[in-house]
Design an enzyme around this catalytic site. Sequence first.
Site, PDB file in Angstrom:
ATOM      1  N   ASN A 152      40.509   1.885  16.429  1.00  8.78           N
ATOM      2  CA  ASN A 152      39.355   2.792  15.520  1.00  8.78           C
ATOM      3  C   ASN A 152      38.413   3.545  15.938  1.00  8.78           C
ATOM      4  O   ASN A 152      37.608   3.350  14.728  1.00  8.78           O
ATOM      5  CB  ASN A 152      39.063   0.822  15.751  1.00  8.78           C
ATOM      6  CG  ASN A 152      38.178   0.125  14.564  1.00  8.78           C
ATOM      7  OD1 ASN A 152      38.391   0.279  13.356  1.00  8.78           O
ATOM      8  ND2 ASN A 152      36.921  -0.258  14.883  1.00  8.78           N
TER       9      ASN A 152
ATOM     10  N   TYR B   7      35.615  -0.219  25.606  1.00  6.79           N
ATOM     11  CA  TYR B   7      34.090   0.461  24.544  1.00  6.79           C
ATOM     12  C   TYR B   7      34.042   1.652  24.952  1.00  6.79           C
ATOM     13  O   TYR B   7      33.970   2.653  24.051  1.00  6.79           O
ATOM     14  CB  TYR B   7      33.395  -0.072  24.174  1.00  6.79           C
ATOM     15  CG  TYR B   7      32.357  -0.121  23.176  1.00  6.79           C
ATOM     16  CD1 TYR B   7      32.503   1.099  21.931  1.00  6.79           C
ATOM     17  CD2 TYR B   7      30.924   0.278  24.181  1.00  6.79           C
ATOM     18  CE1 TYR B   7      31.660   1.291  21.570  1.00  6.79           C
ATOM     19  CE2 TYR B   7      30.371   0.844  23.492  1.00  6.79           C
ATOM     20  CZ  TYR B   7      30.243   1.931  21.555  1.00  6.79           C
ATOM     21  OH  TYR B   7      29.140   2.129  20.976  1.00  6.79           O
TER      22      TYR B   7
ATOM     23  N   VAL C  48      19.363  -0.029  21.531  1.00  7.50           N
ATOM     24  CA  VAL C  48      19.171   0.092  20.027  1.00  7.50           C
ATOM     25  C   VAL C  48      18.985  -1.172  19.374  1.00  7.50           C
ATOM     26  O   VAL C  48      19.398  -2.179  19.908  1.00  7.50           O
ATOM     27  CB  VAL C  48      19.927   0.954  18.938  1.00  7.50           C
ATOM     28  CG1 VAL C  48      19.696   1.143  17.402  1.00  7.50           C
ATOM     29  CG2 VAL C  48      20.622   2.085  19.597  1.00  7.50           C
TER      30      VAL C  48
ATOM     31  N   LYS D 240      25.154  -8.794  14.057  1.00  4.21           N
ATOM     32  CA  LYS D 240      26.144  -8.399  15.321  1.00  4.21           C
ATOM     33  C   LYS D 240      26.258  -9.718  16.535  1.00  4.21           C
ATOM     34  O   LYS D 240      27.155  -9.506  17.197  1.00  4.21           O
ATOM     35  CB  LYS D 240      25.065  -7.310  15.761  1.00  4.21           C
ATOM     36  CG  LYS D 240      25.027  -5.916  15.206  1.00  4.21           C
ATOM     37  CD  LYS D 240      24.579  -4.917  15.853  1.00  4.21           C
ATOM     38  CE  LYS D 240      25.272  -4.696  16.990  1.00  4.21           C
ATOM     39  NZ  LYS D 240      24.511  -3.393  17.839  1.00  4.21           N
TER      40      LYS D 240
ATOM     41  N   ASP E 156      19.235 -14.647  35.311  1.00  2.00           N
ATOM     42  CA  ASP E 156      18.604 -14.327  36.832  1.00  2.00           C
ATOM     43  C   ASP E 156      18.316 -12.867  36.391  1.00  2.00           C
ATOM     44  O   ASP E 156      19.092 -11.796  36.464  1.00  2.00           O
ATOM     45  CB  ASP E 156      18.819 -14.749  37.288  1.00  2.00           C
ATOM     46  CG  ASP E 156      18.868 -16.889  37.060  1.00  2.00           C
ATOM     47  OD1 ASP E 156      18.348 -17.169  36.399  1.00  2.00           O
ATOM     48  OD2 ASP E 156      19.773 -17.698  37.297  1.00  2.00           O
TER      49      ASP E 156
ATOM     50  N   SER F 250      16.242 -10.352  35.483  1.00  2.00           N
ATOM     51  CA  SER F 250      15.580  -9.408  34.220  1.00  2.00           C
ATOM     52  C   SER F 250      14.783  -8.423  34.097  1.00  2.00           C
ATOM     53  O   SER F 250      14.270  -7.937  34.379  1.00  2.00           O
ATOM     54  CB  SER F 250      15.817 -10.403  32.768  1.00  2.00           C
ATOM     55  OG  SER F 250      17.622 -11.070  32.029  1.00  2.00           O
TER      56      SER F 250
END
Length: 309
Positions: free
Chosen positions: A92, A139, A169, A177, A201, A203
């Site tokens: 893909n 990915y 983004v 999404k 936690d 963050s």
Amino acid sequence: MIIVTGGAGMIGSNIIKALNDTGYRDILVVDNLKDGTKFANLVDLDIADYIDKEDFIANIIAGDDLGEIDAIFHEGACSSTTEWDGKYMMDNNYQYSKDLLHYCLDREIPFLYASSAATYGGREEFIEERQFEAPLNVYGYSKFLFDQYVREILPEAESQICGFRYFNVYGPREGHKGSMASVAFHLNGQINRGENPKLFDGSQDFKRDFIYVGDVAAVNLWFLKSGVSGIFNCGTGRAETFQAVADAVVDFHQKGAVENIPFPEKLKGRYQAFTQADLTKLRAAGYDAPFKTVAEGVKEYMAWLNRTA
């Protein structure tokens, strides 16, 4: 005609909006609308035609004449960082991109494509050079490998090839999404459901380069106009905390207090705790427009999101 693959997705549809804003409407959208909810991203946009991704790939491989093409923005990909089907990801994201690149090179069509900051992995410097690249997931690897492929071709290419390593983004047209939507999107939804906004936690220590999707679209259009080739970071050059995003969402709603939740086991060791685009190459190429801060971008996004809810 301009072709936008992934045109019903977040970045693709924002590029189409930016093209529409300049008066350009001769746009062919390529996408997979198996997830029919993505149609909503195209409703207010003007396009000339739509084709399914599989039919488009067949046309490309066959070398079909698709008419006069001014450029291709290749935004179509599997962008899930938690997808581990490597065959699917490489078909893909890698093979499809190679097929499309060669179609463009053979016809000298400008080719502008989506790379990703996921190519850097857990590094602390984000410079568009091989020694800084070590993706943490398949990915990121699929994007990295295509960038490597492009690097080999760039010196001999007779038409524009331009890749953008998108950082975090956020902004309009990402509602389809699911779990891959931005933190700002999820926090807004939590507050609108009467819940407190939730962050993992730690963050307050996680810092990312959050870039507003309108700025991403502006970068794409500028590079098409300039004709510059290369692989460029597409971020703001600033790392801001997830807490800053939450604060901007709470500030817009004027309610809610942030709750911390445990960090998921499945993300440990596969999570970029810090990203910050080095913009040296981007600025050297001539792009000098400013980028919105988190406070500015989230405020604009919240106004859009809650107006269209």
